[in-house]
Scaffold this motif. Sequence first.
Motif, PDB file in Angstrom:
ATOM      1  N   ALA A  91       0.640  -1.323   0.183  1.00 11.67           N
ATOM      2  CA  ALA A  91      -0.005   0.167  -0.210  1.00 11.67           C
ATOM      3  C   ALA A  91       0.845   1.286  -0.168  1.00 11.67           C
ATOM      4  O   ALA A  91       0.225   2.257  -0.671  1.00 11.67           O
ATOM      5  CB  ALA A  91      -0.708   0.144   0.752  1.00 11.67           C
ATOM      6  N   ALA A  92       2.179   0.969   0.649  1.00 11.40           N
ATOM      7  CA  ALA A  92       2.691   1.977   0.880  1.00 11.40           C
ATOM      8  C   ALA A  92       4.002   2.513  -0.648  1.00 11.40           C
ATOM      9  O   ALA A  92       4.864   3.583  -0.983  1.00 11.40           O
ATOM     10  CB  ALA A  92       4.422   1.829   2.286  1.00 11.40           C
ATOM     11  N   GLY A  93       3.269   1.553  -1.331  1.00 11.49           N
ATOM     12  CA  GLY A  93       4.481   1.521  -3.099  1.00 11.49           C
ATOM     13  C   GLY A  93       5.468   0.729  -3.008  1.00 11.49           C
ATOM     14  O   GLY A  93       6.092   1.090  -3.824  1.00 11.49           O
ATOM     15  N   ILE A  94       5.954  -0.149  -2.197  1.00 12.12           N
ATOM     16  CA  ILE A  94       6.217  -1.182  -2.201  1.00 12.12           C
ATOM     17  C   ILE A  94       7.115  -2.229  -3.441  1.00 12.12           C
ATOM     18  O   ILE A  94       5.736  -2.684  -3.437  1.00 12.12           O
ATOM     19  CB  ILE A  94       7.222  -1.670  -0.687  1.00 12.12           C
ATOM     20  CG1 ILE A  94       7.064  -0.897   0.282  1.00 12.12           C
ATOM     21  CG2 ILE A  94       8.223  -2.315  -1.301  1.00 12.12           C
ATOM     22  CD1 ILE A  94       8.671   0.588   0.463  1.00 12.12           C
ATOM     23  N   ARG A  95       7.088  -2.044  -4.458  1.00 16.93           N
ATOM     24  CA  ARG A  95       7.564  -3.132  -4.944  1.00 16.93           C
ATOM     25  C   ARG A  95       8.674  -4.494  -4.921  1.00 16.93           C
ATOM     26  O   ARG A  95       8.584  -5.210  -6.062  1.00 16.93           O
ATOM     27  CB  ARG A  95       7.325  -2.653  -6.831  1.00 16.93           C
ATOM     28  CG  ARG A  95       6.072  -1.951  -6.624  1.00 16.93           C
ATOM     29  CD  ARG A  95       5.776  -1.080  -7.536  1.00 16.93           C
ATOM     30  NE  ARG A  95       5.649  -1.905  -9.207  1.00 16.93           N
ATOM     31  CZ  ARG A  95       6.564  -1.273  -9.742  1.00 16.93           C
ATOM     32  NH1 ARG A  95       6.807  -0.150  -9.830  1.00 16.93           N
ATOM     33  NH2 ARG A  95       6.771  -2.215 -10.976  1.00 16.93           N
ATOM     34  N   ALA A  96       9.321  -4.009  -4.675  1.00 19.82           N
ATOM     35  CA  ALA A  96      10.816  -4.579  -4.712  1.00 19.82           C
ATOM     36  C   ALA A  96      11.436  -5.000  -3.354  1.00 19.82           C
ATOM     37  O   ALA A  96      11.332  -3.891  -2.470  1.00 19.82           O
ATOM     38  CB  ALA A  96      11.926  -4.378  -5.661  1.00 19.82           C
ATOM     39  N   PHE A  97      11.522  -6.061  -3.279  1.00 19.51           N
ATOM     40  CA  PHE A  97      12.074  -6.412  -1.714  1.00 19.51           C
ATOM     41  C   PHE A  97      13.144  -7.773  -2.326  1.00 19.51           C
ATOM     42  O   PHE A  97      13.448  -8.637  -3.321  1.00 19.51           O
ATOM     43  CB  PHE A  97      10.600  -7.586  -1.797  1.00 19.51           C
ATOM     44  CG  PHE A  97       9.478  -7.230  -1.468  1.00 19.51           C
ATOM     45  CD1 PHE A  97       9.186  -6.766  -0.381  1.00 19.51           C
ATOM     46  CD2 PHE A  97       8.486  -7.621  -2.722  1.00 19.51           C
ATOM     47  CE1 PHE A  97       8.165  -5.909  -0.342  1.00 19.51           C
ATOM     48  CE2 PHE A  97       6.887  -6.073  -2.893  1.00 19.51           C
ATOM     49  CZ  PHE A  97       6.923  -5.669  -1.219  1.00 19.51           C
ATOM     50  N   GLY A  98      13.655  -7.372  -0.758  1.00 16.69           N
ATOM     51  CA  GLY A  98      15.319  -8.382  -0.790  1.00 16.69           C
ATOM     52  C   GLY A  98      14.997  -9.215   0.014  1.00 16.69           C
ATOM     53  O   GLY A  98      14.431  -8.539   1.456  1.00 16.69           O
ATOM     54  N   VAL A  99      15.193 -10.633   0.008  1.00 16.01           N
ATOM     55  CA  VAL A  99      15.587 -11.670   1.023  1.00 16.01           C
ATOM     56  C   VAL A  99      16.558 -12.444   1.324  1.00 16.01           C
ATOM     57  O   VAL A  99      18.067 -12.780   0.345  1.00 16.01           O
ATOM     58  CB  VAL A  99      14.271 -12.393   0.231  1.00 16.01           C
ATOM     59  CG1 VAL A  99      14.198 -13.469   1.836  1.00 16.01           C
ATOM     60  CG2 VAL A  99      12.868 -11.820   0.890  1.00 16.01           C
ATOM     61  N   SER A 100      17.280 -12.875   2.401  1.00 12.50           N
ATOM     62  CA  SER A 100      18.577 -13.867   2.406  1.00 12.50           C
ATOM     63  C   SER A 100      17.773 -14.449   2.052  1.00 12.50           C
ATOM     64  O   SER A 100      16.931 -15.909   1.908  1.00 12.50           O
ATOM     65  CB  SER A 100      19.595 -13.606   3.785  1.00 12.50           C
ATOM     66  OG  SER A 100      18.298 -14.054   4.712  1.00 12.50           O
ATOM     67  N   VAL A 101      19.296 -15.815   1.547  1.00 14.29           N
ATOM     68  CA  VAL A 101      18.860 -17.189   0.992  1.00 14.29           C
ATOM     69  C   VAL A 101      18.505 -18.028   1.690  1.00 14.29           C
ATOM     70  O   VAL A 101      17.403 -18.463   1.398  1.00 14.29           O
ATOM     71  CB  VAL A 101      20.238 -17.098  -0.120  1.00 14.29           C
ATOM     72  CG1 VAL A 101      20.471 -16.652  -1.386  1.00 14.29           C
ATOM     73  CG2 VAL A 101      21.535 -17.173   0.902  1.00 14.29           C
ATOM     74  N   ASP A 102      18.963 -17.489   3.608  1.00 14.15           N
ATOM     75  CA  ASP A 102      18.426 -18.249   4.185  1.00 14.15           C
ATOM     76  C   ASP A 102      17.025 -18.211   4.893  1.00 14.15           C
ATOM     77  O   ASP A 102      16.711 -19.324   5.135  1.00 14.15           O
ATOM     78  CB  ASP A 102      19.740 -18.739   5.617  1.00 14.15           C
ATOM     79  CG  ASP A 102      19.312 -16.715   6.179  1.00 14.15           C
ATOM     80  OD1 ASP A 102      19.283 -16.319   5.438  1.00 14.15           O
ATOM     81  OD2 ASP A 102      20.451 -17.273   7.438  1.00 14.15           O
ATOM     82  N   GLN A 103      16.502 -17.304   4.225  1.00 13.89           N
ATOM     83  CA  GLN A 103      15.367 -17.300   4.765  1.00 13.89           C
ATOM     84  C   GLN A 103      13.977 -17.247   4.262  1.00 13.89           C
ATOM     85  O   GLN A 103      12.757 -16.655   3.582  1.00 13.89           O
ATOM     86  CB  GLN A 103      15.003 -15.183   5.254  1.00 13.89           C
ATOM     87  CG  GLN A 103      16.129 -15.566   6.605  1.00 13.89           C
ATOM     88  CD  GLN A 103      15.708 -16.301   7.713  1.00 13.89           C
ATOM     89  OE1 GLN A 103      14.240 -15.951   7.854  1.00 13.89           O
ATOM     90  NE2 GLN A 103      16.530 -16.675   8.079  1.00 13.89           N
ATOM     91  N   ILE A 104      14.351 -17.761   2.520  1.00 10.21           N
ATOM     92  CA  ILE A 104      13.615 -17.698   1.313  1.00 10.21           C
ATOM     93  C   ILE A 104      11.682 -18.822   1.532  1.00 10.21           C
ATOM     94  O   ILE A 104      11.309 -18.345   1.350  1.00 10.21           O
ATOM     95  CB  ILE A 104      14.369 -18.530  -0.022  1.00 10.21           C
ATOM     96  CG1 ILE A 104      15.095 -16.984  -1.026  1.00 10.21           C
ATOM     97  CG2 ILE A 104      13.685 -18.502  -1.174  1.00 10.21           C
ATOM     98  CD1 ILE A 104      16.139 -18.138  -1.358  1.00 10.21           C
ATOM     99  N   ASN A 105      12.331 -19.630   2.210  1.00 11.26           N
ATOM    100  CA  ASN A 105      11.347 -20.388   1.899  1.00 11.26           C
ATOM    101  C   ASN A 105      10.152 -20.033   3.637  1.00 11.26           C
ATOM    102  O   ASN A 105       9.013 -20.421   3.756  1.00 11.26           O
ATOM    103  CB  ASN A 105      11.899 -21.438   3.150  1.00 11.26           C
ATOM    104  CG  ASN A 105      12.782 -22.860   1.425  1.00 11.26           C
ATOM    105  OD1 ASN A 105      12.247 -22.524   1.179  1.00 11.26           O
ATOM    106  ND2 ASN A 105      13.662 -23.737   2.320  1.00 11.26           N
ATOM    107  N   THR A 106      11.017 -19.381   3.915  1.00  8.06           N
ATOM    108  CA  THR A 106      10.356 -18.064   5.269  1.00  8.06           C
ATOM    109  C   THR A 106       9.220 -17.794   4.992  1.00  8.06           C
ATOM    110  O   THR A 106       8.542 -17.387   5.313  1.00  8.06           O
ATOM    111  CB  THR A 106      11.121 -18.056   6.630  1.00  8.06           C
ATOM    112  OG1 THR A 106      12.339 -19.758   6.779  1.00  8.06           O
ATOM    113  CG2 THR A 106      10.309 -17.920   7.907  1.00  8.06           C
ATOM    114  N   VAL A 107       9.892 -16.120   4.262  1.00 10.61           N
ATOM    115  CA  VAL A 107       9.561 -15.268   4.111  1.00 10.61           C
ATOM    116  C   VAL A 107       8.811 -15.853   2.794  1.00 10.61           C
ATOM    117  O   VAL A 107       8.047 -14.670   2.747  1.00 10.61           O
ATOM    118  CB  VAL A 107      10.440 -14.454   4.214  1.00 10.61           C
ATOM    119  CG1 VAL A 107      10.223 -12.831   3.309  1.00 10.61           C
ATOM    120  CG2 VAL A 107      11.061 -13.676   5.449  1.00 10.61           C
ATOM    121  N   VAL A 108       9.078 -16.030   1.558  1.00  9.10           N
ATOM    122  CA  VAL A 108       8.874 -15.600   0.112  1.00  9.10           C
ATOM    123  C   VAL A 108       7.474 -16.233  -0.223  1.00  9.10           C
ATOM    124  O   VAL A 108       6.535 -15.544  -0.224  1.00  9.10           O
ATOM    125  CB  VAL A 108       9.659 -16.252  -0.630  1.00  9.10           C
ATOM    126  CG1 VAL A 108       9.077 -16.760  -1.967  1.00  9.10           C
ATOM    127  CG2 VAL A 108      11.090 -15.891  -0.834  1.00  9.10           C
TER     128      VAL A 108
END
Length: 123
Positions: A91-108
């Motif tokens: 809603a704030a206009g964020i369209r690009a997200f960064g994730v650490s590789v060890d958090q892919i399965n949790t965050v994505v």
Amino acid sequence: MATIYIGGVGKADLKRLLEQRRDPTLNVVVSNDLEAGQLLKRRSDAYYIGTCHTGAGGSLGALMAFLGRQRCHTFGRQARVSVEEVQKLLAAGIRAFGVSVDQINTVVPVLVEAIQSYQPPRS
């Protein structure tokens, strides 16, 4: 249909995770940050998930240049994230997200669920 460009050092793992969803309403495009940055600048209906070892610098560097810092967010090594939190970012206009590789399965999975269910406010 949500289009999500993915890139970074964990893009193969990210692609595999998203393909496991078998979701016909999700369009996943393996890309790189330079290509995705140019595309997101022209399209308002697309998102980017970048991966690196910290989820910050390498995953979003080029996207910050193309979209501006205000359109990018890093989850970094944050392991807990909610759909509601992500929808506030959208809603704030964020369209690009960064994730650490060890958090892919949790965050994505949460991130993608939030993107797919997000309804922009009507003007």
